[in-house]
Design a protein around this motif. Structure first.
Motif, short mmCIF file in Angstrom:
data_model
loop_
_atom_site.label_atom_id
_atom_site.label_comp_id
_atom_site.label_asym_id
_atom_site.label_seq_id
_atom_site.Cartn_x
_atom_site.Cartn_y
_atom_site.Cartn_z
N CYS A 141 0.83 -1.21 0.00
CA CYS A 141 0.00 0.00 0.00
C CYS A 141 0.86 1.26 0.00
O CYS A 141 0.52 2.24 -0.66
CB CYS A 141 -0.96 -0.01 1.18
N SER B 263 0.45 3.49 -3.35
CA SER B 263 -0.07 4.85 -3.17
C SER B 263 0.94 5.88 -3.69
O SER B 263 0.55 6.87 -4.32
CB SER B 263 -0.36 5.10 -1.69
N ASP C 34 -0.65 5.62 -7.50
CA ASP C 34 -1.71 6.60 -7.26
C ASP C 34 -1.16 8.02 -7.10
O ASP C 34 -1.93 8.99 -7.16
CB ASP C 34 -2.51 6.23 -6.00
N LYS D 225 -0.20 9.57 -4.43
CA LYS D 225 -0.87 10.26 -3.33
C LYS D 225 -0.13 10.17 -2.00
O LYS D 225 -0.35 10.97 -1.11
CB LYS D 225 -2.29 9.69 -3.16
N LEU E 186 -7.24 9.68 -0.05
CA LEU E 186 -7.59 8.34 -0.52
C LEU E 186 -9.00 8.30 -1.13
O LEU E 186 -9.95 8.79 -0.54
CB LEU E 186 -7.52 7.35 0.65
N ASP F 178 -8.88 4.33 -6.04
CA ASP F 178 -7.42 4.26 -6.12
C ASP F 178 -6.98 2.80 -6.23
O ASP F 178 -7.56 1.91 -5.60
CB ASP F 178 -6.78 4.88 -4.87
N VAL G 207 -4.61 1.47 -4.82
CA VAL G 207 -4.17 0.94 -3.53
C VAL G 207 -5.26 0.14 -2.83
O VAL G 207 -4.97 -0.81 -2.10
CB VAL G 207 -3.65 2.10 -2.63
#
Ligand code: SF4
Ligand code: FES
Length: 235
Positions: free
Chosen positions: A152, A156, A160, A162, A188, A192, A194
């Protein structure tokens, strides 16, 4: 790109120069167990579940690249025992109640335990006291089921863009932390990547946990590594 020829458990395998053992094996239909590796992520080599013996030395197959004449042992009794010990430690270090978990049948940790014949871990349970973050409207984070694989964190960041998660502390104090007060205070979104990347039931989308009934899930039908696992399909 030049071809590289080597062996896995005595079977001759070919791959591309620069390819990892894990990807070359997978392209040849040979499954090497893994937990922290995830499609389209730069391999990290942290969980060690993919450990193989390479020319006499234990190496992580997800990061070690192939070379001509390399001799790889993937399915020996010694390697199976090594991986079983890692899985056992992951189970006792958290709180994994598979029979009550909505990820059952989709969980890679549970599926690996079945593959390695683990019915009860060989170490004592630590029964840690860990929180559950239910603050986000669409996603929750249950630290009891987190195996600190880091997917994760990296998904992320890398996919993503993020940076919602990070690790804090080291050793037995190491834990996953949300970069904000709680999940609800982060950027989040349920869409996404993730939210689909966690190998266990730690990071889950809400309200879809039983969309596929238990008994009809991929690992209910066939063992992990029998064609139902996310593939290492990045170039
Ligand atoms: Fe890995 Fe899931 Fe824990 Fe993230 S929440 S570190 S993906 S087990
Ligand atoms: Fe290779 Fe985790 S999959 S170290």
């Amino acid at each position: 790109m030049s071809n590289v020829t080597f062996t896995i458990d005595g079977r001759e395998v070919s791959g591309r120069a620069g390819q990892t053992i894990l990807k070359a094996a997978e392209a040849s239909g040979i499954y090497i167990p893994r937990l922290c590796a995830y499609k389209n992520l730069v391999p990290h080599g942290s969980c060690r579940v993919c450990s193989v013996r390479v020319n006499g030395r234990i190496q992580a197959a997800c990061v070690q690249t192939i070379s001509d004449g390399m001799v790889v042992e993937n399915d020996s009794a010694e390697i199976r025992e090594f991986r079983t010990a890692i899985l056992d430690m992951l189970f006792v270090e958290g709180n994994h109640y598979c029979m009550f978990c909505e990820k059952s049948g989709l969980c890679e940790l549970q599926a690996l335990a079945y593959r390695f014949g683990i019915t009860a871990p060989q170490y004592p349970f630590l029964n840690p006291d860990r929180p559950v973050d239910l603050s986000h409207p669409d996603v929750y984070l249950d630290h009891n089921r987190c195996i600190l694989c880091g997917r994760c964190v990296r998904v992320s960041q890398e996919l993503d863009h993020k940076n919602v998660f990070q690790f804090v502390d080291r050793g037995y104090r190491k834990r996953l932390q949300v970069n904000g007060e709680a999940l609800a205070a982060t950027r989040l979104a349920v869409t996404d990547e993730v939210t689909a990347s966690c190998p266990t039931g730690a990071l889950m989308r809400k309200r879809v946990g039983y969309a596929v009934p238990i008994g009809q899930r991929p690992f209910d039908a066939q063992p992990i590594g029998a064609g139902n696992l996310q593939t290492e399909d990045s170039p």
